[in-house]
Design a protein around this motif. Structure first.
Motif, PDB file in Angstrom:
ATOM      1  N   PRO A 125      -7.109 -13.056  20.197  1.00 11.92           N
ATOM      2  CA  PRO A 125      -8.192 -13.272  19.229  1.00 11.92           C
ATOM      3  C   PRO A 125      -7.730 -13.889  17.914  1.00 11.92           C
ATOM      4  N   ALA A 126      -6.426 -13.933  17.693  1.00 11.68           N
ATOM      5  CA  ALA A 126      -5.918 -14.596  16.493  1.00 11.68           C
ATOM      6  C   ALA A 126      -5.771 -16.097  16.714  1.00 11.68           C
ATOM      7  N   LYS A 127      -5.983 -16.519  17.956  1.00  6.40           N
ATOM      8  CA  LYS A 127      -5.828 -17.932  18.282  1.00  6.40           C
ATOM      9  C   LYS A 127      -7.143 -18.437  18.861  1.00  6.40           C
ATOM     10  N   ASN A 135       1.700 -20.760  26.676  1.00  7.90           N
ATOM     11  CA  ASN A 135       2.089 -21.936  25.904  1.00  7.90           C
ATOM     12  C   ASN A 135       2.237 -21.605  24.419  1.00  7.90           C
ATOM     13  N   GLY A 136       2.439 -20.316  24.133  1.00 10.42           N
ATOM     14  CA  GLY A 136       2.552 -19.875  22.745  1.00 10.42           C
ATOM     15  C   GLY A 136       1.222 -19.631  22.079  1.00 10.42           C
ATOM     16  N   GLN A 137       0.123 -19.969  22.769  1.00  8.80           N
ATOM     17  CA  GLN A 137      -1.200 -19.799  22.198  1.00  8.80           C
ATOM     18  C   GLN A 137      -2.120 -18.982  23.101  1.00  8.80           C
ATOM     19  N   GLY A 138      -1.643 -18.594  24.264  1.00 13.26           N
ATOM     20  CA  GLY A 138      -2.511 -17.999  25.259  1.00 13.26           C
ATOM     21  C   GLY A 138      -2.352 -16.498  25.443  1.00 13.26           C
ATOM     22  N   VAL A 139      -2.549 -16.065  26.684  1.00 17.56           N
ATOM     23  CA  VAL A 139      -2.481 -14.645  27.006  1.00 17.56           C
ATOM     24  C   VAL A 139      -1.109 -14.079  26.652  1.00 17.56           C
ATOM     25  N   SER A 141       1.065 -14.591  24.292  1.00 13.26           N
ATOM     26  CA  SER A 141       1.451 -14.998  22.942  1.00 13.26           C
ATOM     27  C   SER A 141       1.570 -13.739  22.100  1.00 13.26           C
ATOM     28  N   ALA A 142       1.840 -13.913  20.817  1.00 11.25           N
ATOM     29  CA  ALA A 142       2.136 -12.751  19.972  1.00 11.25           C
ATOM     30  C   ALA A 142       1.229 -12.699  18.753  1.00 11.25           C
ATOM     31  N   LEU A 143       1.089 -11.494  18.226  1.00 14.26           N
ATOM     32  CA  LEU A 143       0.445 -11.273  16.941  1.00 14.26           C
ATOM     33  C   LEU A 143       1.498 -10.795  15.948  1.00 14.26           C
ATOM     34  N   SER A 144       1.432 -11.301  14.724  1.00 15.90           N
ATOM     35  CA  SER A 144       2.298 -10.750  13.680  1.00 15.90           C
ATOM     36  C   SER A 144       1.798  -9.351  13.324  1.00 15.90           C
ATOM     37  N   ASP A 145       2.606  -8.589  12.606  1.00 16.17           N
ATOM     38  CA  ASP A 145       2.187  -7.258  12.196  1.00 16.17           C
ATOM     39  C   ASP A 145       0.927  -7.315  11.335  1.00 16.17           C
ATOM     40  N   LYS A 146       0.857  -8.332  10.462  1.00 17.76           N
ATOM     41  CA  LYS A 146      -0.337  -8.475   9.625  1.00 17.76           C
ATOM     42  C   LYS A 146      -1.559  -8.779  10.480  1.00 17.76           C
ATOM     43  N   GLU A 147      -1.401  -9.679  11.450  1.00 18.46           N
ATOM     44  CA  GLU A 147      -2.523 -10.007  12.330  1.00 18.46           C
ATOM     45  C   GLU A 147      -2.963  -8.784  13.138  1.00 18.46           C
ATOM     46  N   TRP A 148      -1.993  -7.980  13.544  1.00 24.49           N
ATOM     47  CA  TRP A 148      -2.330  -6.777  14.292  1.00 24.49           C
ATOM     48  C   TRP A 148      -3.151  -5.811  13.438  1.00 24.49           C
ATOM     49  N   TRP A 162     -12.538 -10.532  17.972  1.00 26.21           N
ATOM     50  CA  TRP A 162     -12.347  -9.620  19.107  1.00 26.21           C
ATOM     51  C   TRP A 162     -13.669  -8.988  19.528  1.00 26.21           C
ATOM     52  N   LYS A 163     -14.481  -8.613  18.547  1.00 22.43           N
ATOM     53  CA  LYS A 163     -15.777  -8.036  18.881  1.00 22.43           C
ATOM     54  C   LYS A 163     -16.687  -9.061  19.557  1.00 22.43           C
ATOM     55  N   SER A 164     -16.621 -10.301  19.130  1.00 20.80           N
ATOM     56  CA  SER A 164     -17.447 -11.328  19.780  1.00 20.80           C
ATOM     57  C   SER A 164     -16.981 -11.575  21.214  1.00 20.80           C
TER      58      SER A 164
END
Length: 340
Positions: A125-127, A135-139, A141-148, A162-164
């Motif tokens: 949901p951050a991407k 590909n670094g943008q998909g399933v 991929s990673a979230l930073s601690d701030k994004e989490w 995420w809610k949408s």
């Protein structure tokens, strides 16, 4: 004289005094299956077979345009349909566009008497959505601690996204609810798998909190009372501690499932670890490529279902092995299901 006294004691007590005391070299038996009074026919059925029978299952991975592809392949190999059908909301544009086809197949399978299992390999949901696999943008991929932290904070952009995304899939699940279909719902699977954007965070504010948030939103906000929540883990060497560190709480899940991919197979240690964490709730083999044998299911009788992973099943098991398993007396295929 001792024998005469023992005989007289047996007669006087109705032979009860002659029985061996518990634990005196007696064979240990699995407890009798129970059927608790849950709101779900499917869940009650899993409780009722636990310890005696195991459902055969098959996942149908992409494309969503042919959502029974691997179920049909199993029928062509063994002559029997699996008792559990599984689909996935998926993440690529074509599969997102064909989600209704997958959902319609879930309804079709339910009408045939199958157990319905649905997964969701969700985009990050951050991407962006749709997305790809790795590909670094998909399933994967990673979230930073701030994004989490933002993900779990009401009103942030990531939280709103995420809610949408949950709103989207909830519409399809509501369609099934309106049709009377119960769903083994398996989101955020393999929670201890750090390669997925949602996984690999064992802290109280980590993956289990996202599970709790998702559970509460879909159950309480979206009103999806037809979902049977399947909490799923992977069989890493850290499984014993992972089952504690990633457990969102028993009130947040109905079935505990384990995915088998580490190469060591269906070990007793994994089975016992799942029994301990489940504390009487049903356990299941959530995913596997190499299927268990009938003998392994006899030795580990509490597995309520196994779910083979699509094409991998046909790569890792011979036709003879598949046929033998699906014909085993303790394995339930679709033709043996009671119907809903």
């Amino acid at each position: 004289m001792k024998r005469i006294l023992l005989f007289l004691l047996c007669v006087a007590t109705g032979l009860s005094a002659c029985k061996k005391p518990a634990g005196d070299n007696q064979e240990k038996k699995e407890p009798d299956p129970v059927t608790p009074n849950t709101p779900f026919k499917t869940l009650n059925y899993l409780y009722s077979i636990s310890g005696n029978k195991t459902l055969s299952g098959m996942h149908n991975r992409e494309p969503n345009s042919t959502p029974a592809r691997f179920t049909e392949q199993m029928k062509s190999v063994t002559g029997k349909y699996p008792a559990l059908w599984s689909g996935d909301f998926l993440f690529q544009q074509d599969n997102i566009s064909n989600r209704q086809i997958m959902i319609s197949e879930a309804l079709n399978q339910w009408k045939k008497g199958a157990v319905i299992n649905i997964m969701w390999h969700a985009c990050n949901p951050a991407k962006s959505q749709p997305c790809e696999w790795d590909n670094g943008q998909g399933v994967m991929s990673a979230l930073s601690d701030k994004e989490w932290n933002d993900l779990l904070t009401e009103g942030t952009a990531i939280n709103t996204k995420w809610k949408s995304m949950m709103d989207e899939v909830s519409g399809y699940l509501k369609f099934l609810k309106d049709q009377g279909v119960e769903v083994l719902w398996r989101p955020l699977h393999e929670m201890n798998q750090g390669k997925f954007w949602w996984g690999g965070r064992p802290s109280a504010n980590g993956t289990r909190k996202l599970w709790q948030y998702t559970h509460n939103y879909m159950k309480n906000v979206k009103g999806l009372s037809n979902l049977i929540w399947v909490w799923d883990m992977q069989d890493f060497p850290t499984l014993s501690s992972d089952l504690t560190n990633y457990n969102p709480g028993k009130e947040y899940w109905d079935v505990a499932a384990l995915d088998f991919y580490d190469g060591s197979g269906f070990t007793l240690a994994k089975y016992q670890a799942m029994l301990r964490i489940a504390e009487g709730k049903p356990i299941a083999i959530g995913e596997c490529d190499k299927l268990p044998t009938a003998q392994q299911l006899l030795e580990q009788p509490k597995w309520t279902f196994f779910m083979g992973w699509s094409e991998l099943v046909f790569q890792q098991n011979s036709s003879e092995q598949l046929s033998a398993l699906h014909s085993a007396s303790r394995v339930i295929t679709l033709d043996k299901m009671p119907g809903w």
